[in-house]
Write a protein that holds these residues in place. Structure first.
Motif, PDB file in Angstrom:
ATOM      1  N   ARG A  11      80.436   1.971 -27.500  1.00 56.42           N
ATOM      2  CA  ARG A  11      79.108   2.218 -27.308  1.00 56.42           C
ATOM      3  C   ARG A  11      78.281   1.988 -28.428  1.00 56.42           C
ATOM      4  O   ARG A  11      78.534   2.318 -29.789  1.00 56.42           O
ATOM      5  N   ARG A  12      77.286   1.154 -28.156  1.00 53.59           N
ATOM      6  CA  ARG A  12      76.382   0.885 -29.253  1.00 53.59           C
ATOM      7  C   ARG A  12      74.743   0.913 -28.464  1.00 53.59           C
ATOM      8  O   ARG A  12      74.596   1.067 -27.453  1.00 53.59           O
ATOM      9  N   SER A  13      73.774   1.164 -29.628  1.00 54.53           N
ATOM     10  CA  SER A  13      72.538   1.183 -29.035  1.00 54.53           C
ATOM     11  C   SER A  13      72.141  -0.247 -28.466  1.00 54.53           C
ATOM     12  O   SER A  13      72.332  -1.199 -29.159  1.00 54.53           O
ATOM     13  N   ARG A  15      69.052  -2.209 -26.741  1.00 55.03           N
ATOM     14  CA  ARG A  15      67.775  -2.167 -26.755  1.00 55.03           C
ATOM     15  C   ARG A  15      67.087  -3.164 -25.949  1.00 55.03           C
ATOM     16  O   ARG A  15      65.732  -3.283 -25.858  1.00 55.03           O
ATOM     17  N   LYS A  64      55.028   5.906 -30.402  1.00 56.19           N
ATOM     18  CA  LYS A  64      54.772   6.036 -31.579  1.00 56.19           C
ATOM     19  C   LYS A  64      54.831   4.674 -32.179  1.00 56.19           C
ATOM     20  O   LYS A  64      54.900   3.807 -31.512  1.00 56.19           O
ATOM     21  N   GLY A  67      59.629   1.623 -32.935  1.00 58.20           N
ATOM     22  CA  GLY A  67      61.005   1.971 -32.637  1.00 58.20           C
ATOM     23  C   GLY A  67      61.245   2.420 -31.228  1.00 58.20           C
ATOM     24  O   GLY A  67      62.042   2.857 -30.639  1.00 58.20           O
ATOM     25  N   PRO A  70      62.287  -0.177 -26.860  1.00 55.48           N
ATOM     26  CA  PRO A  70      63.300  -0.292 -25.635  1.00 55.48           C
ATOM     27  C   PRO A  70      62.614   0.478 -24.279  1.00 55.48           C
ATOM     28  O   PRO A  70      63.149  -0.167 -23.224  1.00 55.48           O
ATOM     29  N   CYS A 113      69.495   3.817 -25.534  1.00 60.06           N
ATOM     30  CA  CYS A 113      69.097   3.816 -26.915  1.00 60.06           C
ATOM     31  C   CYS A 113      68.277   5.213 -27.010  1.00 60.06           C
ATOM     32  O   CYS A 113      67.453   5.557 -26.102  1.00 60.06           O
ATOM     33  N   TRP A 114      68.559   5.900 -27.866  1.00 64.05           N
ATOM     34  CA  TRP A 114      67.950   7.228 -28.407  1.00 64.05           C
ATOM     35  C   TRP A 114      66.480   6.908 -28.964  1.00 64.05           C
ATOM     36  O   TRP A 114      66.550   5.974 -29.945  1.00 64.05           O
ATOM     37  N   ILE A 115      65.513   7.296 -28.488  1.00 70.31           N
ATOM     38  CA  ILE A 115      64.234   6.928 -28.914  1.00 70.31           C
ATOM     39  C   ILE A 115      63.620   8.447 -29.591  1.00 70.31           C
ATOM     40  O   ILE A 115      63.264   9.245 -28.672  1.00 70.31           O
ATOM     41  N   GLN A 116      63.565   8.718 -30.825  1.00 67.15           N
ATOM     42  CA  GLN A 116      63.416   9.844 -31.475  1.00 67.15           C
ATOM     43  C   GLN A 116      61.846  10.160 -31.157  1.00 67.15           C
ATOM     44  O   GLN A 116      60.784   9.235 -31.343  1.00 67.15           O
ATOM     45  N   ARG A 157      76.446  -6.484 -28.097  1.00 69.36           N
ATOM     46  CA  ARG A 157      76.776  -5.851 -29.271  1.00 69.36           C
ATOM     47  C   ARG A 157      78.184  -5.570 -29.654  1.00 69.36           C
ATOM     48  O   ARG A 157      78.944  -5.225 -28.711  1.00 69.36           O
TER      49      ARG A 157
HETATM   50  C1  LIG Z   1      68.404  10.912 -33.830  1.00 69.51           C
HETATM   51  C2  LIG Z   1      68.534   9.648 -33.527  1.00 69.51           C
HETATM   52  C3  LIG Z   1      66.964   9.073 -33.512  1.00 69.51           C
HETATM   53  C4  LIG Z   1      67.185   7.633 -33.048  1.00 69.51           C
HETATM   54  N1  LIG Z   1      65.983   7.208 -33.168  1.00 69.51           N
HETATM   55  C5  LIG Z   1      65.643   5.890 -32.542  1.00 69.51           C
HETATM   56  C6  LIG Z   1      64.494   5.158 -32.426  1.00 69.51           C
HETATM   57  O1  LIG Z   1      63.619   5.851 -32.325  1.00 69.51           O
HETATM   58  N2  LIG Z   1      64.396   4.043 -32.104  1.00 69.51           N
HETATM   59  C7  LIG Z   1      65.706   3.187 -31.977  1.00 69.51           C
HETATM   60  O2  LIG Z   1      65.426   2.177 -31.650  1.00 69.51           O
HETATM   61  N3  LIG Z   1      66.789   3.600 -32.076  1.00 69.51           N
HETATM   62  C8  LIG Z   1      66.977   5.113 -32.367  1.00 69.51           C
HETATM   63  N4  LIG Z   1      68.241   5.532 -32.793  1.00 69.51           N
HETATM   64  C9  LIG Z   1      69.326   4.898 -32.527  1.00 69.51           C
HETATM   65  C10 LIG Z   1      70.139   4.326 -33.913  1.00 69.51           C
HETATM   66  O3  LIG Z   1      69.053   3.519 -34.691  1.00 69.51           O
HETATM   67  C11 LIG Z   1      71.514   3.844 -33.776  1.00 69.51           C
HETATM   68  O4  LIG Z   1      72.200   4.819 -33.009  1.00 69.51           O
HETATM   69  C12 LIG Z   1      71.947   3.836 -34.928  1.00 69.51           C
HETATM   70  O5  LIG Z   1      71.659   2.724 -35.550  1.00 69.51           O
HETATM   71  C13 LIG Z   1      73.668   3.347 -35.049  1.00 69.51           C
HETATM   72  O6  LIG Z   1      73.780   2.238 -34.094  1.00 69.51           O
HETATM   73  P1  LIG Z   1      74.698   2.589 -32.680  1.00 69.51           P
HETATM   74  O7  LIG Z   1      73.977   3.540 -31.704  1.00 69.51           O
HETATM   75  O8  LIG Z   1      74.742   1.050 -32.184  1.00 69.51           O
HETATM   76  O9  LIG Z   1      76.207   2.935 -33.221  1.00 69.51           O
HETATM   77  C14 LIG Z   1      68.308   6.829 -33.093  1.00 69.51           C
HETATM   78  C15 LIG Z   1      69.458   7.506 -33.067  1.00 69.51           C
HETATM   79  C16 LIG Z   1      69.596   8.825 -33.398  1.00 69.51           C
HETATM   80  C17 LIG Z   1      71.060   9.575 -33.175  1.00 69.51           C
END
Ligand SMILES: Cc1cc2nc3c(=O)[nH]c(=O)nc-3n(C[C@H](O)[C@H](O)[C@H](O)COP(=O)(O)O)c2cc1C
Length: 178
Positions: A11-13, A15, A64, A67, A70, A113-116, A157
């Motif tokens: 699992r990778r983020s 986008r 925002k 970031g 995605p 992808c998690w977007i904060q 990824r």
């Molecule tokens: C709390 C949290 C907030 C994050 N916010 C963003 C974000 O706003 N935009 C984004 O592109 N990725 C965001 N991410 C993804 C992280 O950048 C990503 O999980 C981290 O770089 C590790 O990479 P991976 O998920 O591929 O293992 C967020 C992840 C977490 C857990």
């Protein structure tokens, strides 16, 4: 390798997503994962807002300054809002549900992808949370913690290199200064 461990390593983020929509059965499973997440005192303080409308996704991506791109490229976004009056560890509850959603998406071969949102701002100074609440009609008493963008992967990824995991962060029995 154990299947669940393999899922975690792979699992990778993601986008970038293809145009292909996500079938309704998968959307249901992803939402079910959120609803299955454990919560403090089983308070289940979250609300999941499913967004598939292209224009709304574009508008959400403008929540925002950096970031959130995605979301505009995804066929699906799940906005996670929470009711803090129901429980004090509401951030934890929302975060666990978000992780479950991401893991279920990964298990279906989808990228996410998690977007904060919580604590982030637009370039015009408007809090991302307020912008999202207004856009989707979410009551202002329900803070928006994050948005999970989900879609079919349009980027590759590499899996995590487990030889680079930070084992020095693990302390056995008692704290050990590095
Ligand atoms: C709390 C949290 C907030 C994050 N916010 C963003 C974000 O706003 N935009 C984004 O592109 N990725 C965001 N991410 C993804 C992280 O950048 C990503 O999980 C981290 O770089 C590790 O990479 P991976 O998920 O591929 O293992 C967020 C992840 C977490 C857990």
């Amino acid at each position: 390798m154990d299947q669940f461990h393999e899922l975690l390593v792979n699992r990778r983020s993601i986008r970038r997503y293809t145009e292909e929509p996500i079938d309704s059965e998968s959307v249901k499973l992803i939402l079910e994962a959120g609803l299955l997440a454990p919560t403090s005192k089983s308070s289940r303080p979250w609300q999941f807002i499913v967004v598939e409308d292209k224009e709304k996704l574009q508008q959400l991506s403008e929540c925002k300054e950096h970031g959130a791109g995605p979301i505009a490229r995804a066929p699906l976004a799940i906005v996670i809002a929470v009711d803090p009056s129901l429980t004090d560890p509401w951030i934890e509850d929302a975060s666990i549900a978000a992780s479950y959603i991401q893991l279920q998406a990964a298990a279906l071969g989808l990228g996410s992808c998690w977007i904060q949102v919580r604590g982030r701002f637009r370039a015009d100074g408007i809090p991302a949370e307020e912008y999202v609440q207004e856009l989707l009609g979410i009551p202002e008493t329900l803070p928006v913690v994050c948005i999970i963008s989900i879609g079919h992967k349009d980027e590759e990824r590499k899996p995590v290199d487990t030889s680079k995991l930070l084992w020095e962060k693990v302390h056995i029995g008692t704290w050990k200064e590095i």
